[in-house]
Design an enzyme around this catalytic site. Structure first.
Site, PDB file in Angstrom:
ATOM      1  N   SER A   9       0.832  -1.193   0.000  1.00  0.00           N
ATOM      2  CA  SER A   9       0.000   0.000   0.000  1.00  0.00           C
ATOM      3  C   SER A   9       0.878   1.259   0.000  1.00  0.00           C
ATOM      4  CB  SER A   9      -0.953  -0.046   1.198  1.00  0.00           C
ATOM      5  OG  SER A   9      -1.960   0.924   1.097  1.00  0.00           O
ATOM      6  N   ASP A  48      -8.424  -6.116  -4.654  1.00  0.00           N
ATOM      7  CA  ASP A  48      -8.075  -4.941  -3.850  1.00  0.00           C
ATOM      8  C   ASP A  48      -9.094  -3.821  -4.074  1.00  0.00           C
ATOM      9  OD1 ASP A  48      -6.925  -2.764  -2.603  1.00  0.00           O
ATOM     10  OD2 ASP A  48      -4.947  -3.038  -3.498  1.00  0.00           O
ATOM     11  N   HIS A  82      -6.847  -6.140  -0.163  1.00  0.00           N
ATOM     12  CA  HIS A  82      -5.901  -5.198   0.456  1.00  0.00           C
ATOM     13  C   HIS A  82      -5.625  -5.637   1.894  1.00  0.00           C
ATOM     14  CE1 HIS A  82      -4.021  -1.203  -0.182  1.00  0.00           C
ATOM     15  NE2 HIS A  82      -4.088  -1.099   1.138  1.00  0.00           N
TER      16      HIS A  82
END
Length: 284
Positions: free
Chosen positions: A96, A232, A260
């Protein structure tokens, strides 16, 4: 360890000290202990693994309210960790925002990197790093954006744990089963590690200037692997494919069902992809 005036960072090592070093760089408002123990152990089978707390997370210094900083400063913190541990060059893995920071390192400190692996992220100048607001690639899911408006609320431990577990459910993407008990235990460890139940929010407020550098990624020569998380909801497809296309010589692998998040189901495939990439980079 020290990363600038008034900034102390917590870090932890695991694995053979003589093995190739591998630095784990977590996402926004997330401490290093959110790299799951099981995944760290898998990576430590062939690496000297280092995970650390960003400033304003975990046991590292909370400084944003006193001295605001930019996201780019967090990339320099990663270099400070390597300096403090006497590591000249390391493999780096970022999730991320951690993937955003690694892209900055690819541009500004490539001599410190053996290889780079990024997951659940988007290219500089795209996704959450789209500071110009072009909107050419899809943004986060609307229900996630709405949920983030309640981040950092004044909640007791039980309510904050409930909030974080629901957050992981939203982040997981809806394909792999969500084990609420596993995520609750992960967040309980993070709370105990930090000594606080309040969720960090500083990185959401940090200056994003200097992130619109996607055009520079074509010149990258460090071996780079992009891991696509097809479910995600933060950086949905085609973000990973776009990033792999704009980074010079990057490879792309997909972990089926991954969102995610880092639940047990993705540990084996992810660790295997990282190990194959770092071994190839070291051999080269």
């Amino acid at each position: 360890m020290t990363a600038g005036e008034g900034v102390q960072l917590w870090a932890e090592e695991r694995g053979d000290p003589a093995a190739p070093p591998l630095l784990l760089v977590m996402g926004a408002n997330a401490s290093g202990v959110l790299w799951p123990e099981e995944l760290v152990d898998l990576l430590a089978a062939g690496h000297r693994v280092i995970r650390y707390d960003h400033r304003d997370t975990g046991r590292s210094s909370a400084v944003f309210d006193r001295v605001p900083y930019a996201i780019a400063d967090l990339a320099r913190d990663a270099v400070a960790v390597l300096d403090a541990l006497g590591i000249e060059r390391a493999h780096v893995v970022g999730m991320s925002m951690g993937g955003t920071l690694i892209q900055l390192l690819l541009l500004d400190a490539p001599h410190r990197l053996r290889s780079a692996t990024v997951l659940c992220t988007s290219a500089l100048g795209a996704g959450l790093a789209d500071v110009a607001g072009t909107g050419e690639l899809p943004g986060p899911a609307p229900e996630l954006l709405a949920y983030w408006q309640t981040m950092g609320g004044d909640r007791d431990r039980a309510a904050e744990l409930d909030w974080r577990v629901e957050h992981w459910r939203l982040l997981s993407g809806g394909v792999l089963p969500v084990d609420a008990g596993w995520f609750r235990a992960l967040e309980e460890r993070a709370m105990d590690h930090a000594g606080s139940v309040r969720g960090p929010v500083a990185h959401a407020l940090a200056d994003q200037s200097g992130l619109d550098r996607g055009a520079e990624l074509a010149a990258v020569t460090v071996p780079t692997l992009v891991v696509e998380a097809p479910e995600d909801p933060v950086n949905p497809p085609p973000h990973a494919a776009h990033l792999a296309a704009v980074v010079g010589g990057a490879g792309l692998v997909t972990v089926p069902g991954m969102g995610h998040a880092l639940p047990p189901a993705v540990h084996g495939p992810l660790a295997a992809a990282v190990a194959a990439h770092t071994a190839a980079a070291d051999a080269g």
